[in-house]
Design a protein around this motif. Structure first.
Motif, mmCIF file in Angstrom:
data_model
loop_
_atom_site.group_PDB
_atom_site.id
_atom_site.type_symbol
_atom_site.label_atom_id
_atom_site.label_comp_id
_atom_site.label_asym_id
_atom_site.label_seq_id
_atom_site.Cartn_x
_atom_site.Cartn_y
_atom_site.Cartn_z
ATOM 1 N N GLN A 61 15.783 8.787 -6.391
ATOM 2 C CA GLN A 61 16.126 9.956 -5.824
ATOM 3 C C GLN A 61 16.685 9.675 -4.551
ATOM 4 N N GLY A 62 16.931 8.760 -3.973
ATOM 5 C CA GLY A 62 17.552 8.418 -2.554
ATOM 6 C C GLY A 62 16.619 8.288 -1.278
ATOM 7 N N ALA A 63 15.174 8.234 -1.556
ATOM 8 C CA ALA A 63 14.210 8.442 -0.494
ATOM 9 C C ALA A 63 14.401 7.066 0.210
ATOM 10 N N THR A 64 14.146 6.937 1.310
ATOM 11 C CA THR A 64 14.422 5.856 2.138
ATOM 12 C C THR A 64 13.010 5.122 2.501
ATOM 13 N N LEU A 65 12.040 6.198 2.991
ATOM 14 C CA LEU A 65 10.583 5.571 3.142
ATOM 15 C C LEU A 65 10.085 5.962 1.755
ATOM 16 N N VAL A 66 9.189 4.967 1.253
ATOM 17 C CA VAL A 66 8.566 5.189 0.260
ATOM 18 C C VAL A 66 6.968 4.617 0.264
ATOM 19 N N LEU A 67 6.276 5.298 -0.354
ATOM 20 C CA LEU A 67 4.611 5.181 -0.448
ATOM 21 C C LEU A 67 4.614 4.143 -1.471
ATOM 22 N N LYS A 68 3.699 3.071 -1.365
ATOM 23 C CA LYS A 68 3.593 1.767 -1.961
ATOM 24 C C LYS A 68 2.504 2.296 -3.277
ATOM 25 N N GLN A 69 1.908 3.175 -2.789
ATOM 26 C CA GLN A 69 0.840 3.636 -4.088
ATOM 27 C C GLN A 69 1.444 5.314 -4.374
ATOM 28 N N PRO A 70 1.318 5.692 -5.529
ATOM 29 C CA PRO A 70 1.732 7.370 -5.549
ATOM 30 C C PRO A 70 0.735 8.220 -4.954
ATOM 31 N N ARG A 71 -0.377 7.957 -4.643
ATOM 32 C CA ARG A 71 -1.230 8.938 -3.801
ATOM 33 C C ARG A 71 -2.495 7.966 -3.154
ATOM 34 N N VAL A 72 -3.264 8.488 -2.386
ATOM 35 C CA VAL A 72 -4.377 8.339 -1.799
ATOM 36 C C VAL A 72 -5.540 8.575 -2.579
ATOM 37 N N ASP A 73 -6.416 8.073 -3.204
ATOM 38 C CA ASP A 73 -7.599 8.433 -3.798
ATOM 39 C C ASP A 73 -8.889 7.997 -3.215
ATOM 40 N N LEU A 74 -9.540 8.864 -2.621
ATOM 41 C CA LEU A 74 -10.657 8.626 -1.765
ATOM 42 C C LEU A 74 -11.868 8.390 -2.959
ATOM 43 N N GLY A 75 -11.696 8.709 -4.020
ATOM 44 C CA GLY A 75 -12.862 8.553 -4.858
ATOM 45 C C GLY A 75 -13.975 9.459 -4.683
ATOM 46 N N LYS A 76 -15.399 9.139 -5.074
ATOM 47 C CA LYS A 76 -16.440 10.028 -4.504
ATOM 48 C C LYS A 76 -16.742 10.315 -3.001
ATOM 49 N N CYS A 77 -16.696 11.626 -2.582
ATOM 50 C CA CYS A 77 -17.226 11.723 -1.266
ATOM 51 C C CYS A 77 -17.923 12.851 -1.084
ATOM 52 N N LEU A 78 -19.103 12.512 -0.106
ATOM 53 C CA LEU A 78 -19.978 13.617 0.199
ATOM 54 C C LEU A 78 -19.611 14.460 1.392
ATOM 55 N N VAL A 79 -20.073 15.486 1.295
ATOM 56 C CA VAL A 79 -19.576 16.480 2.428
ATOM 57 C C VAL A 79 -20.359 16.060 3.686
ATOM 58 N N GLY A 80 -19.388 16.062 4.819
ATOM 59 C CA GLY A 80 -20.079 15.781 6.107
ATOM 60 C C GLY A 80 -19.532 14.344 6.426
ATOM 61 N N GLN A 81 -19.269 13.530 5.538
ATOM 62 C CA GLN A 81 -19.354 11.999 5.889
ATOM 63 C C GLN A 81 -17.983 11.603 6.246
ATOM 64 N N ASP A 82 -17.698 10.474 6.794
ATOM 65 C CA ASP A 82 -16.713 10.204 7.310
ATOM 66 C C ASP A 82 -15.815 8.960 6.343
ATOM 67 N N TYR A 83 -14.763 9.052 5.925
ATOM 68 C CA TYR A 83 -14.334 8.239 5.025
ATOM 69 C C TYR A 83 -12.653 7.882 5.727
ATOM 70 N N THR A 84 -12.437 6.591 5.234
ATOM 71 C CA THR A 84 -11.080 6.299 5.836
ATOM 72 C C THR A 84 -10.401 5.428 4.815
ATOM 73 N N ALA A 85 -9.167 5.494 4.781
ATOM 74 C CA ALA A 85 -8.181 4.986 3.900
ATOM 75 C C ALA A 85 -6.925 4.663 4.290
ATOM 76 N N THR A 86 -6.448 3.618 3.896
ATOM 77 C CA THR A 86 -5.284 3.014 4.340
ATOM 78 C C THR A 86 -4.079 3.133 3.338
ATOM 79 N N PHE A 87 -2.874 3.687 3.692
ATOM 80 C CA PHE A 87 -1.805 3.811 2.934
ATOM 81 C C PHE A 87 -0.593 2.773 3.409
ATOM 82 N N GLU A 88 0.057 2.252 2.532
ATOM 83 C CA GLU A 88 1.455 1.571 3.056
ATOM 84 C C GLU A 88 2.570 2.412 2.660
ATOM 85 N N ILE A 89 3.676 2.203 3.784
ATOM 86 C CA ILE A 89 4.879 3.001 3.541
ATOM 87 C C ILE A 89 6.081 1.894 3.898
ATOM 88 N N THR A 90 7.025 1.751 2.947
ATOM 89 C CA THR A 90 7.983 0.735 3.135
ATOM 90 C C THR A 90 9.496 1.503 3.360
#
Length: 154
Positions: A35-64
């Motif tokens: 479709q002509g995008a120049t910056l593309v995510l390495k994965q289609p989405r960031v899935d944090l999985g199971k999370c508890l309310v009030g807890q801190d979570y960190t995820a890393t995603f890559e852009i090429t």
């Protein structure tokens, strides 16, 4: 003769798919490039999985950066105050990949167990201004709230 032509076509299609997947990392990446995008995510989405309310979570995603020009990242935002994007690299060179941290702390979910979909938006400039949208999903539960058991199978 027709069988050989069909087999040859299948082999070429498989080779093209394998090459594209190795270059762009996912079906979403392949579609974005088509479709002509120049910056593309390495994965289609960031899935944090199971999370508890009030807890801190960190995820890393890559852009090429698939452009022939350096991409200058200049803006970031999310649709929720629960998300904080880490520092953006100032630039991503042509063919380069950058890792971006995402910190999340969810508020009380509206139901005891909810599938939350949020988005982060990053704007950049190559020869034009464009946007990358990062879908983020998580299953959010409150501490101390038990998840309903699955119905018995017969």
């Amino acid at each position: 003769m027709i069988k050989r032509a069909v087999l040859g076509s299948v082999v070429l299609l498989f080779a093209a798919w394998t090459y594209a997947y190795s270059q762009y990392g996912s079906l979403a990446g392949i579609v974005a490039r088509l479709q002509g995008a120049t910056l593309v995510l390495k994965q289609p989405r960031v899935d944090l999985g199971k999370c508890l309310v009030g807890q801190d979570y960190t995820a890393t995603f890559e852009i090429t950066n698939y452009a022939s020009l350096t991409a200058v990242l200049f803006s970031k935002r999310s649709d929720c105050t629960c998300m904080k994007l880490g520092e953006l690299p100032a630039e991503i060179p042509p063919g380069g990949t950058a890792a971006i941290d995402l910190r999340v702390n969810f508020d009380e979910p509206s139901v005891p167990r909810s599938r939350t979909v949020r988005t982060a938006v990053i704007q950049y400039r190559t020869d034009k201004i464009d946007t990358v949208i990062v879908p983020i999903t998580a299953t959010v539960t409150s501490p101390g709230v038990s998840t309903p058991a699955a119905p018995p199978t017969e």
